[in-house]
Motif scaffolding. Sequence first.
Motif, short mmCIF file in Angstrom:
data_model
loop_
_atom_site.label_atom_id
_atom_site.label_comp_id
_atom_site.label_asym_id
_atom_site.label_seq_id
_atom_site.Cartn_x
_atom_site.Cartn_y
_atom_site.Cartn_z
N VAL A 169 0.84 -1.21 0.00
CA VAL A 169 0.00 0.00 0.00
C VAL A 169 0.87 1.25 0.00
N TRP A 170 2.06 1.17 0.63
CA TRP A 170 2.97 2.31 0.57
C TRP A 170 3.41 2.55 -0.87
N LEU A 171 3.81 1.49 -1.57
CA LEU A 171 4.28 1.62 -2.94
C LEU A 171 3.18 2.13 -3.86
N LEU A 172 2.01 1.50 -3.82
CA LEU A 172 0.92 1.90 -4.71
C LEU A 172 0.34 3.25 -4.32
N GLY A 173 0.06 3.43 -3.03
CA GLY A 173 -0.59 4.67 -2.59
C GLY A 173 0.27 5.89 -2.80
N VAL A 174 1.54 5.82 -2.37
CA VAL A 174 2.43 6.98 -2.49
C VAL A 174 2.75 7.26 -3.96
N GLY A 175 3.04 6.22 -4.72
CA GLY A 175 3.38 6.43 -6.14
C GLY A 175 2.24 7.04 -6.92
N LEU A 176 1.04 6.50 -6.77
CA LEU A 176 -0.11 7.04 -7.50
C LEU A 176 -0.49 8.42 -6.99
N ALA A 177 -0.36 8.66 -5.69
CA ALA A 177 -0.66 10.00 -5.15
C ALA A 177 0.29 11.04 -5.73
N TRP A 178 1.56 10.69 -5.85
CA TRP A 178 2.53 11.62 -6.42
C TRP A 178 2.18 11.94 -7.88
N TRP A 213 -9.73 10.81 -9.41
CA TRP A 213 -10.82 10.37 -8.54
C TRP A 213 -11.13 8.88 -8.68
N ALA A 214 -10.87 8.31 -9.84
CA ALA A 214 -11.22 6.90 -10.05
C ALA A 214 -10.39 5.97 -9.18
N LEU A 215 -9.17 6.36 -8.85
CA LEU A 215 -8.32 5.49 -8.04
C LEU A 215 -8.80 5.38 -6.60
N ILE A 216 -9.81 6.18 -6.21
CA ILE A 216 -10.40 6.07 -4.87
C ILE A 216 -11.53 5.04 -4.86
N LEU A 217 -12.08 4.69 -6.02
CA LEU A 217 -13.26 3.82 -6.07
C LEU A 217 -13.06 2.44 -5.44
N PRO A 218 -11.87 1.84 -5.46
CA PRO A 218 -11.73 0.54 -4.78
C PRO A 218 -12.11 0.55 -3.30
N SER A 233 -7.11 -3.70 -2.46
CA SER A 233 -8.32 -3.22 -1.80
C SER A 233 -8.04 -2.07 -0.83
N LEU A 234 -6.84 -2.04 -0.25
CA LEU A 234 -6.56 -1.12 0.85
C LEU A 234 -5.67 0.07 0.48
N TYR A 235 -5.05 0.07 -0.71
CA TYR A 235 -4.14 1.17 -1.03
C TYR A 235 -4.82 2.54 -1.04
N PRO A 236 -6.18 2.64 -1.32
CA PRO A 236 -6.78 3.99 -1.32
C PRO A 236 -6.64 4.74 -0.01
N TYR A 237 -6.48 4.05 1.13
CA TYR A 237 -6.28 4.76 2.39
C TYR A 237 -5.01 5.61 2.32
N CYS A 252 -1.08 3.99 6.15
CA CYS A 252 -0.55 2.63 6.34
C CYS A 252 -1.13 1.99 7.59
N ALA A 253 -1.30 2.78 8.65
CA ALA A 253 -1.87 2.24 9.88
C ALA A 253 -3.32 1.81 9.66
N LEU A 254 -4.10 2.61 8.93
CA LEU A 254 -5.48 2.23 8.62
C LEU A 254 -5.52 0.93 7.82
N ALA A 255 -4.65 0.83 6.81
CA ALA A 255 -4.61 -0.39 6.00
C ALA A 255 -4.22 -1.60 6.85
N ALA A 256 -3.25 -1.43 7.74
CA ALA A 256 -2.83 -2.53 8.60
C ALA A 256 -3.96 -2.96 9.53
N MET A 257 -4.70 -1.98 10.09
CA MET A 257 -5.82 -2.31 10.97
C MET A 257 -6.89 -3.10 10.22
N GLU A 258 -7.18 -2.67 8.98
CA GLU A 258 -8.19 -3.38 8.19
C GLU A 258 -7.74 -4.79 7.86
N ALA A 259 -6.45 -4.96 7.56
CA ALA A 259 -5.94 -6.31 7.26
C ALA A 259 -6.01 -7.20 8.49
N LEU A 260 -5.66 -6.66 9.66
CA LEU A 260 -5.75 -7.44 10.90
C LEU A 260 -7.19 -7.85 11.21
#
Length: 538
Positions: free
Chosen positions: A68-77, A92-97, A150-154, A201-209
Amino acid sequence: MIRSVSGEIGRWRLIAWLLTGVVLVPVGVILSAWITPEWAAWRHLLDTVLPTLIRNTGILIVGVIAWVWLLGVGLAWLTALCDFPGRRFFDWALILPLAMPAYVLAFTWLGLLDYGGPLQLGLARRFGANGYWFPDIRSPGMVVFFFALSLYPYVYMLARAAFAGQGRRMLEAARILGRTPWGAFWHAALPMARPAIAAGCALAAMEALADFGAVSVFGFQTFTTAIYKAWYGMFNLPAATQLASLLLLFVLAALTVERRMRGRARYFASDGHAPTARERIVLTGMAGWLATGVATLVFGLAFAVPMTQLAIWALGRIGQDLDARYWSLLGHTLLLGGGAALLASLAALILGLIRKRHPEDRPIRLAVRLASSGYALPGSVLAVGVMLALIAIGKALGTTGGTNGALGAGVGALLLAYLARFLAVAMGPVESGLERIRPAILEAAQGLGSDLWEQIRRIHLPLLRPGLLTAILLVLIEVMKEMPATLMLRPFGWDTLAVRIHEMTAEGEWERAALPAVTLVLIGVWPVILLVRKTARR
């Protein structure tokens, strides 16, 4: 006068801590397992499943955070500070997942890529059963990858806002100081966005747990699947309690690490506006099309392809599945979601008003903060904690026949678990609305002789209507997607759309799980669209 003010603060403190008890009591009951540990149960767990659970949980958390760090940060940049073909759409479409639960994404891709799926069947017809190689779709690496989709949008949402707030001037200053474009990103932009990225990343980790559906679809053993099996398969409440206590410790450790990483630092900087088209870095030629290709690939894998396949499956069976049972599932889902949404929004309103009325009172601030921490707790942990608390209360009052009687607690226990977990979701919009109410308005009303209840009725409620509606909608969507707590606490016959998806995917009936899955995704798209519009206005 002093006694009157002191007494009023005392009453508000009591109310705040009573509401906070909905979160603290289940957690306290779970942690009490460490006071009188059952060593026989611990030895059994250690000899059987515990090493596998710890290893799989570690793989899941580390892998998800990395992806999620790789996908989220790269796409956000790319979308915040660069310009490339299709940027406005992907922004905006990358938030839909976010609208697609992880367990829906998991069973859709499993149905497509597994050995009996259309892709491998086509390869077998073309090359023979042994004439091709295909990766193991149920391997830990694939499980982690689909979780990340599923979680990179966070991370994407928060990092995108942080990068957009920095603007391009900061990067230009870094370039003037001798940094390369990559160096400016790595040494200037990224550190300043670190709090936002860490929170995502913390939100994604919580959701995965907390997830149960996706890991059960892949047959990947984690603490949530083990808790469910101990509870529902073996009817072993002590074993479920021990596992829940360990999972709770994982969550608390993850939260502690995240807070330590961020510390008290604040790295946000702003030019006062998001970068305009002229200020963005224009990617031309191969670089531009490569950026478009990466964004298209992620959007396709995370949303477009699975949504298309779900629609095909659902349309193929709509005649058989759109029956009275479906409407019953939808009705139960909406009733539970609506009840939990109203409870959570009311509790959030009460806590918000108390904090607004006494902002400097430390016990009240602590109570509100603890009440808002329930979202980090997995639904399976809350289910065990709520049930144990109800068992203890029932035994004390002499109104239950023990565990079996408490297991029929039903809708009340389920609503308590929902309230504990999703109170934080309602707190955000409500507190945001309260911040917009100027103190001068309340002071003027008080000067005109208006008491507290009249101020709430004539000032707070009308001005808070958008925030309350947003809170109700967000909690409704979250409850509709919640699986582990619903599976473990629902009364007999109260199946929901999420429960139906679990039942069908457990039997490999992907097509029959498609209609309830499409329903959940389509309903979940609405708050995502609202979020996108709000972000665009800002």
